[in-house]
Design an enzyme around this catalytic site. Structure first.
Site, mmCIF file in Angstrom:
data_model
loop_
_atom_site.group_PDB
_atom_site.id
_atom_site.type_symbol
_atom_site.label_atom_id
_atom_site.label_comp_id
_atom_site.label_asym_id
_atom_site.label_seq_id
_atom_site.Cartn_x
_atom_site.Cartn_y
_atom_site.Cartn_z
ATOM 1 C CG HIS A 105 -5.899 1.495 6.638
ATOM 2 N ND1 HIS A 105 -4.561 1.589 6.931
ATOM 3 C CD2 HIS A 105 -6.135 2.408 5.655
ATOM 4 C CE1 HIS A 105 -4.005 2.522 6.170
ATOM 5 N NE2 HIS A 105 -4.929 3.036 5.379
ATOM 6 C CG HIS A 141 -1.982 1.081 1.125
ATOM 7 N ND1 HIS A 141 -2.938 1.109 0.131
ATOM 8 C CD2 HIS A 141 -2.206 2.177 1.894
ATOM 9 C CE1 HIS A 141 -3.720 2.166 0.301
ATOM 10 N NE2 HIS A 141 -3.291 2.835 1.359
ATOM 11 C CE1 TYR A 190 -5.249 11.194 -2.911
ATOM 12 C CE2 TYR A 190 -4.426 9.032 -2.336
ATOM 13 C CZ TYR A 190 -4.566 10.363 -2.046
ATOM 14 O OH TYR A 190 -4.025 10.859 -0.901
ATOM 15 C CG ASP A 238 -1.175 4.572 4.013
ATOM 16 O OD1 ASP A 238 -1.398 5.257 3.008
ATOM 17 O OD2 ASP A 238 -2.004 4.446 4.928
HETATM 18 ZN ZN ZN Z 1 -3.871 4.731 1.934
#
Ligand code: ZN
Length: 462
Positions: free
Chosen positions: A276, A60, A129, A327
């Site tokens: 998560h 991630h 994103y 992350d």
């Molecule tokens: Zn994330």
């Protein structure tokens, strides 16, 4: 034929001695055999190392957030109970994402990937994103920013699973996006267009899946629409149940918690990674484990953002699969993620040695092997094991380091994961190619120079 001879290597069945690893011109392992004779004589001389293990999968990543690392650790204007939280951090991240260009995205990702390689990751899953221009328009090339991240992965020499994000709403119930989210906006057709544009880039080092951002930002109907078109073997990742506020909003809107809601409405199976999944009820733990989906755990970011602790012990007891990711990239170290994963559980339960099984009582071995398997599954690529058919992704530990003196083989990973802060990763190979030698990335100086320039440019926007 390319060869590596490891006096000790971590194979899927555990540590083995005198392992000869061979790979083909494409970087795929064709042989990994224990008890082999040291190559000599007429044979091509192999490289000989002391400790070899499969490189870790970072399942991630939002690579651009690497440029924010360490710059959000100052308290804001706390008023009453409005203390700093995940949500105030998110505002800072949105502000940072406003002006970043495709060139910046590529430069930051290359820096991050070179660091991840130096700390033992050989694959990334990029949850991508920022897909539109600063004014909210699509770039002329619909996959412009995704292509930049893939270019950075190729420059750094790391494997990548690109996951273009579906991001349509600002909250449950299809509420409209906020102005600061306009660079992220995609509907199912946009995402499928990006995936199609990336198709020619798929190769042994590169896979393409999809990531509905969360149940806040994508509706179940949209998720199912994308899944109808996406080939059935491609990975699907989603953020879920990271924050209590998110769970409450889901309950208020649907009467169900996010994981319950997802499992009820969508066919969640082995291709899925639930990132998560911090806040789970016992029945959700069991259902998620039974689905075969991977829990994508990011302990340093979850700690940094004040998310909470994943119920790892119950999940493992239910047969759940897990992997690790960094992350927001507050850390680039696989060791630190795994250490925090176990320490969080120890602090919570006030016990020791929690991530183990009846068959594997060594915590370091259990964590490394478990995260390899889960990470490989989540990446959709043949990685995570020194075995024929998998990629030749190998890390070599520094056997001259005092932390590895005088250890039995079953203590090596315990020392690697839990002892000290020196980086024990000495050399790293990805797809049969050495990309880190003696703790230096092969293109480190050029990549770092570009990263420095990028940070200078981004500072202008503050
Ligand atoms: Zn994330």
């Amino acid at each position: 034929m390319n060869r590596l001879f490891a006096r000790n290597a971590l194979l899927p069945e555990g540590w083995r001695k005198d392992v000869l690893i061979e790979w083909d011109a494409n970087g795929t392992i064709v042989r990994a055999e224990a008890g082999a004779a040291l190559p000599s004589g007429e044979q091509v001389v192999a490289q000989i190392v002391e400790y070899a293990l499969p490189g870790m999968i970072n399942l991630h990543s939002h690579s651009f957030q690497r440029a924010l690392g360490g710059r959000t650790e100052k308290a804001g204007d706390a008023v009453g109970n409005l203390k700093d939280s995940f949500w105030t951090w998110r505002d800072l991240m949105y502000r940072f994402a406003r002006n970043i260009t495709p060139e910046h995205i590529e430069a930051i990702a290359a820096q991050l990937f070179s660091e991840c390689l130096r700390h033992g990751y050989t694959s990334m899953c990029e949850f991508h994103y920022v897909q539109r221009a600063p004014d909210g328009a699509m770039y002329p090339r619909p996959a412009e920013t995704a292509e930049r991240v893939i270019a950075a992965a190729r420059l750094a020499g790391i494997g990548i699973t690109m996951l273009p994000v579906l991001y349509s709403y600002s909250g449950f119930g299809e509420s409209a996006l906020k102005p600061e989210q306009k660079r992220f906006k995609t509907d199912p057709q946009d995402v499928l267009r990006v995936i199609e544009a990336l198709e020619p880039l798929r190769d042994a080092q590169t896979e393409v899946g999809v990531a509905p951002h969360s149940l806040r930002a994508a509706s179940v109907a949209q998720i199912n629409e994308v899944l109808l078109t996406l080939p059935g073997d491609r990975p699907v990742h989603i953020h879920i149940a990271e924050q209590k506020q998110e769970v409450q909003q889901s309950l208020d809107w649907s009467g169900r918690r996010p994981v319950q809601w997802l499992l009820d409405q969508v066919d969640v199976n082995e291709r899925w990674c639930l990132v998560h999944a911090t806040h789970l009820m016992r029945d959700e733990v069991d259902l998620m484990a039974q689905s075969g989906a991977v829990a994508g755990l990011c302990p340093t970011t979850e700690a940094n953002l004040g998310d909470g602790l994943f119920p790892l012990e119950d999940f493992l007891a239910a047969g759940g699969r897990f992997g690790i990711g960094s992350d927001s990239h507050i850390s680039q170290s696989a060791v630190e993620e795994l250490r925090w994963l176990e320490y969080g559980q120890r602090l919570q339960h006030q016990r020791r040695n929690i991530a183990v099984s009846a068959e594997q009582r060594n915590v370091g071995d259990f964590l490394w092997q478990g995260a390899l398997q889960g990470g490989a599954q989540a990446s959709g690529r043949p990685v995570g094991a020194l075995a024929p058919g998998r990629r030749a992704d190998v890390i070599v530990l520094d056997d001259q380091h005092p932390n590895l003196y005088g250890l039995a083989l079953d203590e090596v990973l315990g020392s690697f994961v839990f002892c000290g802060n020196d980086n024990l990763v000495k050399d790293v190979m990805v797809g049969g190619r050495w990309v880190v030698r003696n703790q230096q990335h092969v293109a480190q100086q050029a990549i770092a120079a570009r990263f420095k320039q990028t940070l200078a440019e981004l500072r202008e926007f503050r």
